[in-house]
Design an enzyme around this catalytic site. Sequence first.
Site, mmCIF file in Angstrom:
data_model
loop_
_atom_site.group_PDB
_atom_site.id
_atom_site.type_symbol
_atom_site.label_atom_id
_atom_site.label_comp_id
_atom_site.label_asym_id
_atom_site.label_seq_id
_atom_site.Cartn_x
_atom_site.Cartn_y
_atom_site.Cartn_z
ATOM 1 N N TYR A 258 18.057 25.056 2.180
ATOM 2 C CA TYR A 258 19.146 24.080 2.352
ATOM 3 C C TYR A 258 20.219 24.392 1.319
ATOM 4 O O TYR A 258 20.498 25.560 1.054
ATOM 5 C CB TYR A 258 18.610 22.643 2.266
ATOM 6 C CG TYR A 258 19.520 21.693 2.994
ATOM 7 C CD1 TYR A 258 19.777 21.852 4.355
ATOM 8 C CD2 TYR A 258 20.169 20.660 2.334
ATOM 9 C CE1 TYR A 258 20.641 21.016 5.037
ATOM 10 C CE2 TYR A 258 21.037 19.808 3.008
ATOM 11 C CZ TYR A 258 21.273 19.987 4.355
ATOM 12 O OH TYR A 258 22.136 19.163 5.028
ATOM 13 N N ARG B 87 32.399 19.352 10.224
ATOM 14 C CA ARG B 87 32.654 19.292 8.783
ATOM 15 C C ARG B 87 31.373 19.659 8.048
ATOM 16 O O ARG B 87 30.653 18.790 7.555
ATOM 17 C CB ARG B 87 33.125 17.891 8.367
ATOM 18 C CG ARG B 87 33.784 17.836 6.994
ATOM 19 C CD ARG B 87 33.338 16.615 6.211
ATOM 20 N NE ARG B 87 31.904 16.651 5.948
ATOM 21 C CZ ARG B 87 31.234 15.676 5.339
ATOM 22 N NH1 ARG B 87 31.846 14.585 4.978
ATOM 23 N NH2 ARG B 87 29.930 15.785 5.114
ATOM 24 N N LYS C 61 17.792 20.576 7.379
ATOM 25 C CA LYS C 61 17.515 19.172 7.050
ATOM 26 C C LYS C 61 16.124 18.774 7.535
ATOM 27 O O LYS C 61 15.355 18.124 6.809
ATOM 28 C CB LYS C 61 18.571 18.291 7.706
ATOM 29 C CG LYS C 61 18.779 16.957 7.040
ATOM 30 C CD LYS C 61 19.872 17.070 6.010
ATOM 31 C CE LYS C 61 20.179 15.746 5.375
ATOM 32 N NZ LYS C 61 21.338 15.801 4.484
ATOM 33 N N GLU D 54 24.827 13.870 11.008
ATOM 34 C CA GLU D 54 25.097 14.734 9.847
ATOM 35 C C GLU D 54 26.361 15.551 10.066
ATOM 36 O O GLU D 54 26.564 16.149 11.126
ATOM 37 C CB GLU D 54 23.907 15.688 9.631
ATOM 38 C CG GLU D 54 24.027 16.562 8.405
ATOM 39 C CD GLU D 54 23.694 15.844 7.111
ATOM 40 O OE1 GLU D 54 24.013 16.388 6.039
ATOM 41 O OE2 GLU D 54 23.100 14.752 7.182
ATOM 42 N N ASP D 55 27.212 15.575 9.051
ATOM 43 C CA ASP D 55 28.368 16.474 8.977
ATOM 44 C C ASP D 55 29.318 16.358 10.164
ATOM 45 O O ASP D 55 29.773 17.361 10.720
ATOM 46 C CB ASP D 55 27.899 17.920 8.801
ATOM 47 C CG ASP D 55 27.436 18.183 7.367
ATOM 48 O OD1 ASP D 55 27.571 17.280 6.527
ATOM 49 O OD2 ASP D 55 26.941 19.293 7.087
ATOM 50 N N ASP E 202 23.335 10.293 7.103
ATOM 51 C CA ASP E 202 22.931 10.683 5.755
ATOM 52 C C ASP E 202 24.127 10.938 4.853
ATOM 53 O O ASP E 202 24.069 10.683 3.658
ATOM 54 C CB ASP E 202 22.035 11.918 5.810
ATOM 55 C CG ASP E 202 21.461 12.254 4.445
ATOM 56 O OD1 ASP E 202 20.816 11.381 3.836
ATOM 57 O OD2 ASP E 202 21.681 13.380 3.966
ATOM 58 N N ASP E 203 25.227 11.429 5.413
ATOM 59 C CA ASP E 203 26.422 11.683 4.598
ATOM 60 C C ASP E 203 26.914 10.396 3.944
ATOM 61 O O ASP E 203 27.329 10.394 2.782
ATOM 62 C CB ASP E 203 27.549 12.277 5.447
ATOM 63 C CG ASP E 203 27.182 13.628 6.012
ATOM 64 O OD1 ASP E 203 26.666 14.458 5.260
ATOM 65 O OD2 ASP E 203 27.408 13.848 7.215
ATOM 66 N N ASN F 243 28.917 19.840 -2.756
ATOM 67 C CA ASN F 243 28.145 21.028 -2.403
ATOM 68 C C ASN F 243 29.043 22.001 -1.639
ATOM 69 O O ASN F 243 30.013 21.586 -1.004
ATOM 70 C CB ASN F 243 26.952 20.647 -1.518
ATOM 71 C CG ASN F 243 25.881 19.920 -2.289
ATOM 72 O OD1 ASN F 243 25.465 20.357 -3.339
ATOM 73 N ND2 ASN F 243 25.433 18.792 -1.759
#
Length: 566
Positions: A89, A141, A159, A230-231, A251-252, A395
């Site tokens: 990850y 993203r 993930k 996610e993202d 989760d973001d 990150n």
Amino acid sequence: MSTSDRTPEAGHYDTSSSIAVRRFHRTHGLIPPAVEDQEVQLHRCLQQLSQKKEAIDKYLYLSGLRNTNVHLFYRLATKHIKDIAPMIYTPTVGDACLQWSHNYVQPEGLYLSYADKGHIASIINNWPQNVEITVVTDGSRILGLGDLGINGMGIPVGKLALYIACAGIRPEATLPLMLDLGTGNKALLEDPLYMGSRREKVTPQEELEFMDEVMIALNEKWPGIVVQFEDFKNPFPALERYQPKYTCFNDDIQGTGAVVLAGIINAVKKSGVPVKGQRAVFMGAGSAGVGVAKQIVEYFMRKGLSEDQARECFWLVDTKGLVTNDRGDKLAEHKVYFSRDDNAGKQYKTLADVVNYVKPTILMGLSTIGGIFSPDLLTKMGQWNERPIIFPLSNPSANSECTFEDAVKYTDGRALFASGSPFPPVDYEGSMLQPGQGNNMYVFPGIGLGTILSKATVVTQSMIYSSAEALSTALNPSETAQGWLYPEIARIRDVSVNVTMGVIKAAQEAGVDRETRIKGMNNEELEKWVRSKMYDPHEETQRVEKEVYSLIEDLTPKGGVRGSHL
């Protein structure tokens, strides 16, 4: 199905399996004859890994191992999680996504394209396993790398590997899911090796209509499936639309908020400054930044502040400067909550301007702008605060707002520090200082497992908050004595149990749980039950051995052995 009809699965090619198990799985002769000790297997894997010099080569090796010997992969990951997690990850997954189409070898996960609209259910039906949790992205993203289209599949894959390794969700119960909705990345559209649809990104309204069909189809196929978003470039519409109806979370926004909150709870205690005296400057006012700030607002409120008092402790900075009501631009909806109205008409256009104006106790980075916490800003944080709280959370590590070494150097070793990506320890005046890492892997595996085990109908804010509280109390006496903000990552399985229990209890208190067998359990009983439900790759060989020998016994006539293939 007769044994002659069975096709071996990836997990069956395990050299630690006995000859009887190999015969049952029809892999006898398809792998070398030695029945190996698991430690020998791990030694070989570590030796092979050490021969890979580049991080991306380590990632590709581990990806191949996961797809050919799943239980061995997770034995390696769980036993060496501190070393393996960065390879599967962040930070390595960023490079893996950038090169996804170029390095593609084998299928991983499920791809749903916009051209499939109207037929989503039939495509989902192609997935052969029973799924309990999925991680879904549209690739728009990815980390701090922008729109990567279907190359973002590395995120759901990585993930879910952490859900399995850290919380013991079974591998076959997970689904990496990529929504191929086009891309605005011109370089990808012109890349002959790009494997996604060659079309411009669909409109937000078209994406929501597509998502409606996806969510309905997922829940028809697997009722109660946990969906982790996610993202997404704009994650709020999907979360607001589906959170009241389906078992889902982002989760973001929520996971990041929870893991940072856990670190803040411990940092505030160590700083000696009460919550009413905290002043937090956030560099980054996107979805993650706002999500983190809102989690901390709730903590401040639980410590006695009103909502307005808690909100006034935050100053958010974006690319145009301090977020204010009278800045002259139309603010994104998610920024309005923290927009300041006490700036007396003055606009602060840089982070340095805002920091000098506020003199913060907390400096938080979610901007993906590497090095923006300059030596000058860090020095001032150390001058204004006995224990400055400095959290550069972006990150991958190249995008981190500062390094641990700089935070230590310019605050004379007094910073309460946590980053998003890992940094090495720093020797300061003869003491080896350990950096905290506010990695979401501390909470999202436990949120997922707790939601699955409690059979929660929705993921409530109280469940997210409880995951942070549980994490903040998961440090052992040694870690607490050393001033750590987060537990040792090597103990992640135990930490995930703690988080899972907190999430289950919160689901029960909210009345959204459906698992009646565990109601009324005390902590000891609940912990034992949770651990009994966790996949343990180190015990998988023994579990299969018992199952196979039980089947052999059932298939053996009372008069003697039947079937030489067993």
